[in-house]
Design a protein around this motif. Structure first.
Motif, PDB file in Angstrom:
ATOM      1  N   THR A 175       0.835  -1.207   0.000  1.00  0.00           N
ATOM      2  CA  THR A 175       0.000   0.000   0.000  1.00  0.00           C
ATOM      3  C   THR A 175       0.866   1.252   0.000  1.00  0.00           C
ATOM      4  O   THR A 175       0.572   2.222  -0.714  1.00  0.00           O
ATOM      5  CB  THR A 175      -0.936  -0.012   1.226  1.00  0.00           C
ATOM      6  OG1 THR A 175      -1.807  -1.144   1.125  1.00  0.00           O
ATOM      7  CG2 THR A 175      -1.756   1.257   1.307  1.00  0.00           C
ATOM      8  N   VAL A 176       1.925   1.248   0.786  1.00  0.00           N
ATOM      9  CA  VAL A 176       2.861   2.390   0.797  1.00  0.00           C
ATOM     10  C   VAL A 176       3.447   2.587  -0.599  1.00  0.00           C
ATOM     11  O   VAL A 176       3.545   3.720  -1.100  1.00  0.00           O
ATOM     12  CB  VAL A 176       3.978   2.163   1.836  1.00  0.00           C
ATOM     13  CG1 VAL A 176       5.072   3.217   1.686  1.00  0.00           C
ATOM     14  CG2 VAL A 176       3.405   2.165   3.249  1.00  0.00           C
ATOM     15  N   ARG A 177       3.811   1.500  -1.243  1.00  0.00           N
ATOM     16  CA  ARG A 177       4.379   1.594  -2.595  1.00  0.00           C
ATOM     17  C   ARG A 177       3.356   2.148  -3.577  1.00  0.00           C
ATOM     18  O   ARG A 177       3.686   2.989  -4.425  1.00  0.00           O
ATOM     19  CB  ARG A 177       4.872   0.221  -3.054  1.00  0.00           C
ATOM     20  CG  ARG A 177       5.681   0.271  -4.345  1.00  0.00           C
ATOM     21  CD  ARG A 177       6.373  -1.045  -4.624  1.00  0.00           C
ATOM     22  NE  ARG A 177       5.428  -2.087  -5.025  1.00  0.00           N
ATOM     23  CZ  ARG A 177       5.789  -3.314  -5.398  1.00  0.00           C
ATOM     24  NH1 ARG A 177       7.077  -3.655  -5.355  1.00  0.00           N
ATOM     25  NH2 ARG A 177       4.893  -4.203  -5.754  1.00  0.00           N
ATOM     26  N   ALA A 178       2.104   1.703  -3.475  1.00  0.00           N
ATOM     27  CA  ALA A 178       1.059   2.193  -4.367  1.00  0.00           C
ATOM     28  C   ALA A 178       0.829   3.689  -4.172  1.00  0.00           C
ATOM     29  O   ALA A 178       0.625   4.434  -5.148  1.00  0.00           O
ATOM     30  CB  ALA A 178      -0.240   1.428  -4.121  1.00  0.00           C
ATOM     31  N   ALA A 179       0.857   4.126  -2.917  1.00  0.00           N
ATOM     32  CA  ALA A 179       0.668   5.548  -2.634  1.00  0.00           C
ATOM     33  C   ALA A 179       1.778   6.379  -3.271  1.00  0.00           C
ATOM     34  O   ALA A 179       1.518   7.424  -3.898  1.00  0.00           O
ATOM     35  CB  ALA A 179       0.623   5.776  -1.125  1.00  0.00           C
ATOM     36  N   ARG A 180       3.007   5.906  -3.136  1.00  0.00           N
ATOM     37  CA  ARG A 180       4.135   6.642  -3.714  1.00  0.00           C
ATOM     38  C   ARG A 180       4.046   6.690  -5.234  1.00  0.00           C
ATOM     39  O   ARG A 180       4.336   7.722  -5.849  1.00  0.00           O
ATOM     40  CB  ARG A 180       5.453   6.002  -3.277  1.00  0.00           C
ATOM     41  CG  ARG A 180       5.788   6.281  -1.822  1.00  0.00           C
ATOM     42  CD  ARG A 180       7.030   5.552  -1.381  1.00  0.00           C
ATOM     43  NE  ARG A 180       7.398   5.925  -0.012  1.00  0.00           N
ATOM     44  CZ  ARG A 180       8.216   5.228   0.739  1.00  0.00           C
ATOM     45  NH1 ARG A 180       8.746   4.093   0.291  1.00  0.00           N
ATOM     46  NH2 ARG A 180       8.510   5.636   1.970  1.00  0.00           N
ATOM     47  N   ARG A 181       3.641   5.578  -5.850  1.00  0.00           N
ATOM     48  CA  ARG A 181       3.501   5.556  -7.308  1.00  0.00           C
ATOM     49  C   ARG A 181       2.445   6.560  -7.766  1.00  0.00           C
ATOM     50  O   ARG A 181       2.498   7.053  -8.895  1.00  0.00           O
ATOM     51  CB  ARG A 181       3.119   4.152  -7.770  1.00  0.00           C
ATOM     52  CG  ARG A 181       4.205   3.100  -7.580  1.00  0.00           C
ATOM     53  CD  ARG A 181       5.292   3.189  -8.636  1.00  0.00           C
ATOM     54  NE  ARG A 181       6.355   2.241  -8.401  1.00  0.00           N
ATOM     55  CZ  ARG A 181       6.352   0.981  -8.826  1.00  0.00           C
ATOM     56  NH1 ARG A 181       5.314   0.509  -9.506  1.00  0.00           N
ATOM     57  NH2 ARG A 181       7.387   0.190  -8.583  1.00  0.00           N
ATOM     58  N   ALA A 182       1.461   6.829  -6.893  1.00  0.00           N
ATOM     59  CA  ALA A 182       0.403   7.789  -7.227  1.00  0.00           C
ATOM     60  C   ALA A 182       0.798   9.224  -6.871  1.00  0.00           C
ATOM     61  O   ALA A 182      -0.007  10.146  -6.987  1.00  0.00           O
ATOM     62  CB  ALA A 182      -0.880   7.405  -6.503  1.00  0.00           C
ATOM     63  N   GLY A 183       2.045   9.418  -6.406  1.00  0.00           N
ATOM     64  CA  GLY A 183       2.522  10.751  -6.072  1.00  0.00           C
ATOM     65  C   GLY A 183       2.129  11.236  -4.694  1.00  0.00           C
ATOM     66  O   GLY A 183       2.231  12.427  -4.397  1.00  0.00           O
ATOM     67  N   LEU A 184       1.686  10.325  -3.837  1.00  0.00           N
ATOM     68  CA  LEU A 184       1.290  10.691  -2.490  1.00  0.00           C
ATOM     69  C   LEU A 184       2.415  10.411  -1.495  1.00  0.00           C
ATOM     70  O   LEU A 184       3.239   9.517  -1.713  1.00  0.00           O
ATOM     71  CB  LEU A 184       0.041   9.912  -2.067  1.00  0.00           C
ATOM     72  CG  LEU A 184      -1.208  10.092  -2.936  1.00  0.00           C
ATOM     73  CD1 LEU A 184      -2.330   9.195  -2.445  1.00  0.00           C
ATOM     74  CD2 LEU A 184      -1.646  11.548  -2.959  1.00  0.00           C
ATOM     75  N   VAL A 185       2.424  11.155  -0.400  1.00  0.00           N
ATOM     76  CA  VAL A 185       3.429  10.984   0.641  1.00  0.00           C
ATOM     77  C   VAL A 185       2.770  10.335   1.853  1.00  0.00           C
ATOM     78  O   VAL A 185       1.702  10.760   2.304  1.00  0.00           O
ATOM     79  CB  VAL A 185       4.046  12.338   1.049  1.00  0.00           C
ATOM     80  CG1 VAL A 185       5.029  12.152   2.207  1.00  0.00           C
ATOM     81  CG2 VAL A 185       4.737  12.996  -0.129  1.00  0.00           C
ATOM     82  N   VAL A 186       3.420   9.273   2.364  1.00  0.00           N
ATOM     83  CA  VAL A 186       2.953   8.601   3.582  1.00  0.00           C
ATOM     84  C   VAL A 186       3.791   9.103   4.752  1.00  0.00           C
ATOM     85  O   VAL A 186       5.018   9.050   4.702  1.00  0.00           O
ATOM     86  CB  VAL A 186       3.112   7.063   3.455  1.00  0.00           C
ATOM     87  CG1 VAL A 186       2.664   6.369   4.730  1.00  0.00           C
ATOM     88  CG2 VAL A 186       2.319   6.534   2.257  1.00  0.00           C
ATOM     89  N   PRO A 187       3.169   9.678   5.799  1.00  0.00           N
ATOM     90  CA  PRO A 187       1.729   9.732   6.106  1.00  0.00           C
ATOM     91  C   PRO A 187       1.079  11.082   5.805  1.00  0.00           C
ATOM     92  O   PRO A 187      -0.078  11.275   6.157  1.00  0.00           O
ATOM     93  CB  PRO A 187       1.717   9.478   7.600  1.00  0.00           C
ATOM     94  CG  PRO A 187       2.935  10.218   8.084  1.00  0.00           C
ATOM     95  CD  PRO A 187       3.979  10.040   6.997  1.00  0.00           C
ATOM     96  N   LYS A 188       1.808  12.015   5.181  1.00  0.00           N
ATOM     97  CA  LYS A 188       1.258  13.363   4.966  1.00  0.00           C
ATOM     98  C   LYS A 188      -0.052  13.321   4.199  1.00  0.00           C
ATOM     99  O   LYS A 188      -1.027  13.987   4.565  1.00  0.00           O
ATOM    100  CB  LYS A 188       2.289  14.224   4.224  1.00  0.00           C
ATOM    101  CG  LYS A 188       1.825  15.627   3.906  1.00  0.00           C
ATOM    102  CD  LYS A 188       2.955  16.415   3.241  1.00  0.00           C
ATOM    103  CE  LYS A 188       2.460  17.798   2.808  1.00  0.00           C
ATOM    104  NZ  LYS A 188       1.507  17.719   1.686  1.00  0.00           N
ATOM    105  N   ASP A 189      -0.089  12.527   3.125  1.00  0.00           N
ATOM    106  CA  ASP A 189      -1.280  12.481   2.274  1.00  0.00           C
ATOM    107  C   ASP A 189      -2.179  11.281   2.564  1.00  0.00           C
ATOM    108  O   ASP A 189      -3.381  11.330   2.326  1.00  0.00           O
ATOM    109  CB  ASP A 189      -0.868  12.441   0.798  1.00  0.00           C
ATOM    110  CG  ASP A 189      -0.052  13.656   0.392  1.00  0.00           C
ATOM    111  OD1 ASP A 189      -0.468  14.776   0.755  1.00  0.00           O
ATOM    112  OD2 ASP A 189       0.992  13.482  -0.265  1.00  0.00           O
ATOM    113  N   ILE A 190      -1.589  10.202   3.037  1.00  0.00           N
ATOM    114  CA  ILE A 190      -2.363   8.985   3.288  1.00  0.00           C
ATOM    115  C   ILE A 190      -1.690   8.190   4.405  1.00  0.00           C
ATOM    116  O   ILE A 190      -0.467   8.038   4.422  1.00  0.00           O
ATOM    117  CB  ILE A 190      -2.491   8.134   1.997  1.00  0.00           C
ATOM    118  CG1 ILE A 190      -3.422   6.941   2.223  1.00  0.00           C
ATOM    119  CG2 ILE A 190      -1.129   7.699   1.474  1.00  0.00           C
ATOM    120  CD1 ILE A 190      -3.809   6.224   0.926  1.00  0.00           C
TER     121      ILE A 190
END
Length: 332
Positions: free
Chosen positions: A247-262
């Motif tokens: 899930t962390v990898r998917a978020a990064r691929r979508a340009g999101l930052v964990v945990p700032k964005d998700i």
């Protein structure tokens, strides 16, 4: 025969003559040495002499689905150590895709005259899987313990982490951080622990449209979470740490930052989750306590005690690290 005597003698640390006396049923050997020789025969894969096959070996089968998920080697270590303290040797059986199945291992363990079997993460947790080999164990009255939720009809003692409490902890943590659009990445739809987590999610008012089922793997977590990210979730609760890392990898691929964005929460607290980037917030299974309890239940059965086919529920612990934070995005 000479080679077998030599190997067994070396394994036990006795003379070949002593091994020969045991195999031929002759006196002059202590009970402890006799038991050690018979166990060595089993471990080395040799058949016991016909007159000795009625004796149960002090071997216990430990059947696991895989070793790639760090939680299973950790569990094997706990169970193996607890068995050794009780005078038993664990025989590790790991299922392989297209190779040796759980049912095949049960047949092999029965041939080896094992004293009992401990299953973790087995097919008993999948409602749509074949369960005939468990019924065979029940017919043979072989001491057996199942770890984590099983389908209802198997009638074996179980040692489980409380999936309801685990889901409640994760949901409460994200909601306390202001998350409203919470998703879940779970195992297959027939997987009993995942079903329990899903039921709790729905009872707690979770949106069933924000739930994805997948296989327990990094890749499965990535694919499932990618779909949830497109639906605007701000927090994701996963049924394993590997799914959470996907899930962390998917978020990064979508340009999101964990945990700032998700925010992302795992389950297990397997090895090295405090070393990931970011360190993973997860719900810890009490593996040590569960493993020792499984061995205690098994040994009690081996000693002919009456052990009810109940489920012992162990409470998990929320371990807060850096993969969760206050929600900054509003509901989509």
């Amino acid at each position: 025969m000479t080679r077998r005597l030599a190997e067994v003698a070396k394994k036990v640390g006795v003379s070949e003559a002593t091994v020969s006396r045991v195999l031929n049923g002759k006196p002059g050997v202590s009970d402890a040495t006799r038991e050690a020789v018979l166990t060595a025969l089993d471990v080395l894969g040799y058949e016991r002499p016909t007159q000795l096959r009625g004796d149960r070996a002090r071997l216990v089968g430990l059947v696991l689905p895989e070793l790639q998920n760090p939680i299973f080697p950790a569990f094997a270590e706990v169970v193996g150590g607890a068995l050794a303290q009780q005078g038993f040797t664990s025989v590790l059986c790991t299922r392989t895709v297209g190779g040796v199945s759980e049912a095949d291992y049960v047949d092999l363990l029965l041939q080896q005259q094992v004293s009992g079997v401990v299953f973790a993460g087995g097919l008993y947790a999948q409602a749509d899987a074949s369960h005939g080999h468990y019924e065979l164990l029940h017919e043979r009255k072989l001491p057996t313990v199942l770890v984590n939720a099983a389908v209802e009809h198997l009638d074996f003692p179980q040692v489980s982490c409380d999936d309801v409490v685990a889901a409640e902890m994760a949901i409460a943590h994200l909601r306390a951080l202001g998350h409203e659009r919470i998703g879940m990445v779970l195992g297959p739809k027939d997987h009993m622990p995942s079903r329990r987590k899903l039921e709790t999610f729905q009872t707690e008012g979770g949106d069933p449209e924000l739930v994805e089922h997948t296989m327990f793997s990094l890749e499965g977590g990535h694919a499932a979470a990618a779909r949830l990210v497109k639906r605007g979730v701000t927090g994701v609760i996963c049924a394993s740490d590997l799914l959470a890392l996907g899930t962390v990898r998917a978020a990064r691929r979508a340009g999101l930052v964990v945990p700032k964005d998700i925010s992302v929460i795992g389950f297990d607290d397997s090895a090295l989750m405090n070393c990931t980037e970011p360190p993973l917030t997860t719900v810890r299974q009490p593996i040590d306590a569960m493993g020792r309890a499984a061995v205690d239940l098994l040994v009690a059965q081996i000693d002919k005690a009456v052990v009810p086919a109940d489920e012992l529920l162990f409470e998990p612990e929320l371990v807060v690290r850096a993969s969760t934070a206050r929600a900054t995005r509003g509901p989509a």
